[in-house]
Design a protein around this motif. Structure first.
Motif, mmCIF file in Angstrom:
data_model
loop_
_atom_site.group_PDB
_atom_site.id
_atom_site.type_symbol
_atom_site.label_atom_id
_atom_site.label_comp_id
_atom_site.label_asym_id
_atom_site.label_seq_id
_atom_site.Cartn_x
_atom_site.Cartn_y
_atom_site.Cartn_z
ATOM 1 N N ARG A 1 44.437 36.592 49.085
ATOM 2 C CA ARG A 1 45.189 37.636 49.787
ATOM 3 C C ARG A 1 46.547 37.901 49.143
ATOM 4 N N PRO A 2 47.388 36.891 48.958
ATOM 5 C CA PRO A 2 48.717 37.200 48.417
ATOM 6 C C PRO A 2 48.690 37.746 46.996
ATOM 7 N N LEU A 3 47.780 37.259 46.160
ATOM 8 C CA LEU A 3 47.753 37.756 44.789
ATOM 9 C C LEU A 3 47.233 39.192 44.739
ATOM 10 N N ALA A 4 46.253 39.519 45.564
ATOM 11 C CA ALA A 4 45.765 40.901 45.630
ATOM 12 C C ALA A 4 46.887 41.844 46.047
ATOM 13 N N ALA A 5 47.653 41.425 47.046
ATOM 14 C CA ALA A 5 48.764 42.258 47.508
ATOM 15 C C ALA A 5 49.822 42.421 46.422
ATOM 16 N N THR A 6 50.110 41.348 45.687
ATOM 17 C CA THR A 6 51.093 41.422 44.605
ATOM 18 C C THR A 6 50.622 42.356 43.504
ATOM 19 N N ALA A 7 49.340 42.270 43.132
ATOM 20 C CA ALA A 7 48.797 43.147 42.094
ATOM 21 C C ALA A 7 48.895 44.612 42.502
ATOM 22 N N GLU A 8 48.620 44.895 43.767
ATOM 23 C CA GLU A 8 48.714 46.273 44.249
ATOM 24 C C GLU A 8 50.163 46.746 44.259
ATOM 25 N N GLU A 9 51.064 45.912 44.760
ATOM 26 C CA GLU A 9 52.480 46.276 44.813
ATOM 27 C C GLU A 9 53.052 46.501 43.416
ATOM 28 N N ALA A 10 52.538 45.761 42.440
ATOM 29 C CA ALA A 10 53.035 45.885 41.071
ATOM 30 C C ALA A 10 52.527 47.139 40.375
ATOM 31 N N GLY A 11 51.561 47.815 40.975
ATOM 32 C CA GLY A 11 51.076 49.064 40.416
ATOM 33 C C GLY A 11 49.881 48.934 39.498
ATOM 34 N N LEU A 12 49.234 47.757 39.467
ATOM 35 C CA LEU A 12 48.030 47.613 38.656
ATOM 36 C C LEU A 12 46.881 48.397 39.286
ATOM 37 N N ASP A 13 45.908 48.752 38.455
ATOM 38 C CA ASP A 13 44.814 49.603 38.923
ATOM 39 C C ASP A 13 43.659 48.816 39.524
ATOM 40 N N GLU A 14 43.430 47.607 39.008
ATOM 41 C CA GLU A 14 42.230 46.852 39.369
ATOM 42 C C GLU A 14 42.548 45.365 39.537
ATOM 43 N N LEU A 15 41.792 44.719 40.411
ATOM 44 C CA LEU A 15 41.794 43.265 40.545
ATOM 45 C C LEU A 15 40.369 42.790 40.311
ATOM 46 N N TRP A 16 40.185 41.913 39.331
ATOM 47 C CA TRP A 16 38.847 41.454 38.954
ATOM 48 C C TRP A 16 38.595 40.046 39.471
ATOM 49 N N MET A 17 37.539 39.921 40.285
ATOM 50 C CA MET A 17 37.121 38.642 40.816
ATOM 51 C C MET A 17 36.016 38.063 39.928
ATOM 52 N N TRP A 18 35.893 36.754 39.929
ATOM 53 C CA TRP A 18 34.837 36.074 39.181
ATOM 54 C C TRP A 18 33.906 35.370 40.169
ATOM 55 N N GLU A 19 32.721 35.016 39.696
ATOM 56 C CA GLU A 19 31.815 34.190 40.491
ATOM 57 C C GLU A 19 31.271 33.075 39.600
ATOM 58 N N ASP A 20 32.146 32.137 39.297
ATOM 59 C CA ASP A 20 31.782 30.983 38.470
ATOM 60 C C ASP A 20 31.232 29.866 39.356
#
Length: 289
Positions: free
Chosen positions: A22-41
């Motif tokens: 949650r906090p990292l997704a919010a930070t990425a959005e606030e910073a103006g990045l376009d995408e957040l990529w999740m992994w399934e390792d």
């Protein structure tokens, strides 16, 4: 080759604990990045659950999942999960599938004799299910009997594929709505892969996603070099980007020049200030592009 500037994303590397979703997704959005990529390792975190958390914590950013291992998941379940997230968060979820790491697939009893055949059967069935079709198929690995989603997506969901070898990359170009490349790759390696993909794709507009391991600040190059053995690569000036905003922006431009439409920034495992790095990428690197 495209000269358009690519979308910029952040990889949520699963060495981070789930409580950081949650906090990292919010930070990425606030910073103006376009995408957040999740992994399934295996055997870290669920990519689907993580994507749902990230989508719920944001309003704008695209949440992408690269990649769900086909041998690990029944194709009907994957279709249900993609459709659910796409309807709940219209236009913001970008799913991807791939072979999975074969040693991990062996650990769970899912390793198959022909990963390429499985991925082809899986991609075709998944595409049809997401398009709202009733699917019956009796393939070597994928078997469905009159399966149809009750709640299919309300749009045509783009489906990314991922792979490494030439045959897998050609399949990604043939059947995927985009291709996620492995990490880390040099600009030359990305360009070579892009040619294989686009030769098999129906058009030159096929999206290609590449990761870029990045470091900045004191000891940036040393930390980048120390990261490479974790990905079974020797340190090289051709891999990753270390330095100030200008140096990282230049690396993004080089990837765009060989065909990338999205560049996903990947932090090192020992990144000392992840939130600070995310803000640096969105607020200092992105404006240079």
């Amino acid at each position: 080759m495209t000269t358009d500037l690519p979308k910029l994303g952040l990889a949520f590397v699963p060495t981070l604990p789930p409580e950081r979703f949650r906090p990292l997704a919010a930070t990425a959005e606030e910073a103006g990045l376009d995408e957040l990529w999740m992994w399934e390792d295996c055997f870290k975190e669920s990519g689907v659950a993580g994507s749902a958390i990230a989508l719920g914590a944001t309003e704008r950013i695209t949440v992408a999942l690269g990649l769900m291992p086909a041998p690990l998941r029944n194709v009907a379940l994957t279709a249900m999960e993609i459709a659910t997230l796409d309807r709940a968060f219209p236009g913001r979820f970008l799913p991807g599938i791939g072979h999975g790491v074969q040693s991990w697939m062996g650990q769970v009893g899912g390793r198959v004799g022909s990963p390429l055949t499985l991925l082809r059967e899986y991609a075709l069935a998944l595409r049809a299910l997401l398009d709202g079709e009733e699917v019956s198929t009796d393939g070597r690995y994928v078997k469905l009997d009159q399966v149809k989603l009750d709640w299919p997506p309300q749009r045509r969901v783009p489906l990314l594929l991922g792979g490494t070898g030439p045959k897998s990359l050609a399949l990604c170009g043939e059947l995927g709505d985009g291709t996620m490349l492995a990490s880390p790759l040099s600009v030359e390696e990305v360009g070579t892969a892009a040619k294989v993909i686009k030769n098999a794709a129906a058009s030159d507009d096929h999206p290609i996603v590449a990761s870029l391991i990045v470091t900045t600040g004191a000891g940036a190059q040393e930390r980048l070099d120390a990261e490479m053995p974790r990905w079974h690569r020797e340190p090289s000036p051709e891999l990753g980007a270390a330095g100030d905003a200008s140096a990282i922006a230049d690396a993004v431009r080089q990837l765009a020049a060989v065909g990338c439409t999205s560049v996903v920034f990947q932090p090192t495992e020992d990144e000392p200030d992840l939130d600070g790095l995310v803000r640096f990428l969105g607020q200092e690197v992105k404006p240079l592009l």
